[in-house]
Design a protein around this motif. Structure first.
Motif, PDB file in Angstrom:
ATOM      1  N   MET A   1    -100.949 -43.611-102.783  1.00 15.99           N
ATOM      2  CA  MET A   1     -99.542 -43.475-102.528  1.00 15.99           C
ATOM      3  C   MET A   1     -99.018 -44.725-101.810  1.00 15.99           C
ATOM      4  SD  MET A   1     -97.584 -40.290-100.782  1.00 15.99           S
ATOM      5  CE  MET A   1     -98.007 -40.566 -99.100  1.00 15.99           C
ATOM      6  N   TRP A   2     -99.771 -45.229-100.785  1.00 14.95           N
ATOM      7  CA  TRP A   2     -99.298 -46.400-100.063  1.00 14.95           C
ATOM      8  C   TRP A   2     -99.330 -47.656-100.931  1.00 14.95           C
ATOM      9  CZ3 TRP A   2    -102.694 -43.596 -96.422  1.00 14.95           C
ATOM     10  CH2 TRP A   2    -101.951 -42.861 -95.505  1.00 14.95           C
ATOM     11  N   ALA A   3    -100.087 -47.620-102.017  1.00 20.04           N
ATOM     12  CA  ALA A   3    -100.120 -48.760-102.938  1.00 20.04           C
ATOM     13  C   ALA A   3     -99.012 -48.665-103.972  1.00 20.04           C
ATOM     14  CB  ALA A   3    -101.480 -48.828-103.629  1.00 20.04           C
ATOM     15  N   GLY A   4     -98.196 -47.589-103.928  1.00 16.67           N
ATOM     16  CA  GLY A   4     -97.113 -47.424-104.873  1.00 16.67           C
ATOM     17  C   GLY A   4     -97.530 -46.769-106.167  1.00 16.67           C
ATOM     18  N   PRO A  10     -94.224 -38.744-109.480  1.00 15.31           N
ATOM     19  CA  PRO A  10     -93.733 -40.121-109.594  1.00 15.31           C
ATOM     20  C   PRO A  10     -94.159 -40.965-108.388  1.00 15.31           C
ATOM     21  CG  PRO A  10     -91.955 -38.652-108.949  1.00 15.31           C
ATOM     22  CD  PRO A  10     -93.154 -37.788-109.250  1.00 15.31           C
ATOM     23  N   ALA A  11     -94.196 -42.272-108.618  1.00 16.90           N
ATOM     24  CA  ALA A  11     -94.538 -43.200-107.539  1.00 16.90           C
ATOM     25  C   ALA A  11     -93.433 -43.199-106.492  1.00 16.90           C
ATOM     26  CB  ALA A  11     -94.723 -44.606-108.104  1.00 16.90           C
ATOM     27  N   LEU A  12     -93.832 -43.326-105.248  1.00 15.10           N
ATOM     28  CA  LEU A  12     -92.877 -43.428-104.155  1.00 15.10           C
ATOM     29  C   LEU A  12     -92.657 -44.889-103.833  1.00 15.10           C
ATOM     30  CD1 LEU A  12     -94.329 -40.682-101.796  1.00 15.10           C
ATOM     31  CD2 LEU A  12     -92.399 -40.477-103.359  1.00 15.10           C
ATOM     32  N   SER A  13     -91.502 -45.191-103.313  1.00 10.55           N
ATOM     33  CA  SER A  13     -91.236 -46.557-102.876  1.00 10.55           C
ATOM     34  C   SER A  13     -91.942 -46.794-101.555  1.00 10.55           C
ATOM     35  CB  SER A  13     -89.730 -46.777-102.687  1.00 10.55           C
ATOM     36  OG  SER A  13     -89.060 -46.614-103.902  1.00 10.55           O
ATOM     37  N   VAL A  14     -92.664 -47.899-101.479  1.00 12.38           N
ATOM     38  CA  VAL A  14     -93.359 -48.243-100.254  1.00 12.38           C
ATOM     39  C   VAL A  14     -92.417 -49.083 -99.407  1.00 12.38           C
ATOM     40  CG1 VAL A  14     -95.367 -49.427 -99.291  1.00 12.38           C
ATOM     41  CG2 VAL A  14     -95.569 -48.187-101.451  1.00 12.38           C
ATOM     42  N   TRP A  15     -92.237 -48.705 -98.170  1.00 13.91           N
ATOM     43  CA  TRP A  15     -91.361 -49.466 -97.278  1.00 13.91           C
ATOM     44  C   TRP A  15     -91.962 -50.827 -97.025  1.00 13.91           C
ATOM     45  CZ3 TRP A  15     -90.051 -45.538 -92.812  1.00 13.91           C
ATOM     46  CH2 TRP A  15     -89.302 -44.506 -93.335  1.00 13.91           C
ATOM     47  N   PRO A  16     -91.158 -51.855 -96.984  1.00 21.09           N
ATOM     48  CA  PRO A  16     -91.671 -53.190 -96.685  1.00 21.09           C
ATOM     49  C   PRO A  16     -92.396 -53.187 -95.339  1.00 21.09           C
ATOM     50  CG  PRO A  16     -89.387 -53.311 -97.418  1.00 21.09           C
ATOM     51  CD  PRO A  16     -89.712 -51.852 -97.241  1.00 21.09           C
ATOM     52  N   GLY A  17     -93.545 -53.850 -95.311  1.00 20.29           N
ATOM     53  CA  GLY A  17     -94.334 -53.926 -94.096  1.00 20.29           C
ATOM     54  C   GLY A  17     -95.333 -52.789 -93.944  1.00 20.29           C
ATOM     55  N   GLU A  19     -97.232 -51.733 -96.699  1.00 20.51           N
ATOM     56  CA  GLU A  19     -98.128 -51.791 -97.844  1.00 20.51           C
ATOM     57  C   GLU A  19     -99.569 -51.536 -97.403  1.00 20.51           C
ATOM     58  OE1 GLU A  19     -96.045 -54.197 -96.950  1.00 20.51           O
ATOM     59  OE2 GLU A  19     -94.564 -54.318 -98.543  1.00 20.51           O
ATOM     60  N   GLY A  20    -100.259 -50.709 -98.142  1.00 26.34           N
ATOM     61  CA  GLY A  20    -101.639 -50.377 -97.808  1.00 26.34           C
ATOM     62  C   GLY A  20    -101.752 -49.222 -96.838  1.00 26.34           C
ATOM     63  N   GLY A  21    -100.667 -48.886 -96.175  1.00 27.06           N
ATOM     64  CA  GLY A  21    -100.645 -47.739 -95.274  1.00 27.06           C
ATOM     65  C   GLY A  21    -101.254 -48.010 -93.920  1.00 27.06           C
TER      66      GLY A  21
END
Length: 148
Positions: A1-4, A10-17, A19-21
């Motif tokens: 999920m954190w990788a988009g 459906p894929a969730l939008s990853v907030w900038p900064g 990424e990778g969780g």
């Protein structure tokens, strides 16, 4: 999920900064399956002061370190340095606490560090913020000082 990537939808939008969780830590006790998972696939392992005594903690920590685990945390360490702390049902059943006088609390903190735990998450009484300063005074200087 954190990788988009899609996870059951459906894929969730990853907030900038993000990424990778965030680092993921796994809490487990005396189960090689979960301790090995924490050591091999997580940022670390969390032991619980509620369920493990100071004499029991080395068993799980040894399993974790032998499995290659790096970061070990001891959570749920109830702390109350007052001379006559009020009774609490959760604290009454906890196996590792800092519900004691300052000299004993200092000794227990030292023992936790000597066992090899990287961090301890202390639970202080609600409404007694001054106890945070008292606890800070118990910590060795190298713990209190910010990193260079």
């Amino acid at each position: 999920m954190w990788a988009g990537e899609p996870v059951h939808g459906p894929a969730l939008s990853v907030w900038p900064g993000t990424e990778g969780g965030p680092p993921v830590y796994l809490g487990a006790w005396r189960s090689p399956r979960w301790i090995n998972l924490a050591a091999g696939q997580c940022a670390g392992w969390i032991a619980s002061g509620i369920y493990a005594s100071l004499d029991d903690l080395p068993v799980g920590l040894d399993m974790f370190r032998k499995a290659g685990g790096k970061r070990a945390l001891l959570a749920n360490v109830f702390t109350d340095l007052r001379p006559d702390p009020p009774a609490h049902p959760l604290i009454a059943h906890a196996r590792t606490t800092l519900v004691c006088g300052k000299p004993e609390a200092r000794d227990r903190l030292r023992r936790i560090a000597d066992l090899g735990f990287d961090d301890a998450l202390l639970i202080v009484p609600f409404g007694v913020p001054s106890m945070l300063d008292e606890i800070r005074e118990l910590l060795p200087q190298w713990v209190r000082s910010p990193p260079p």
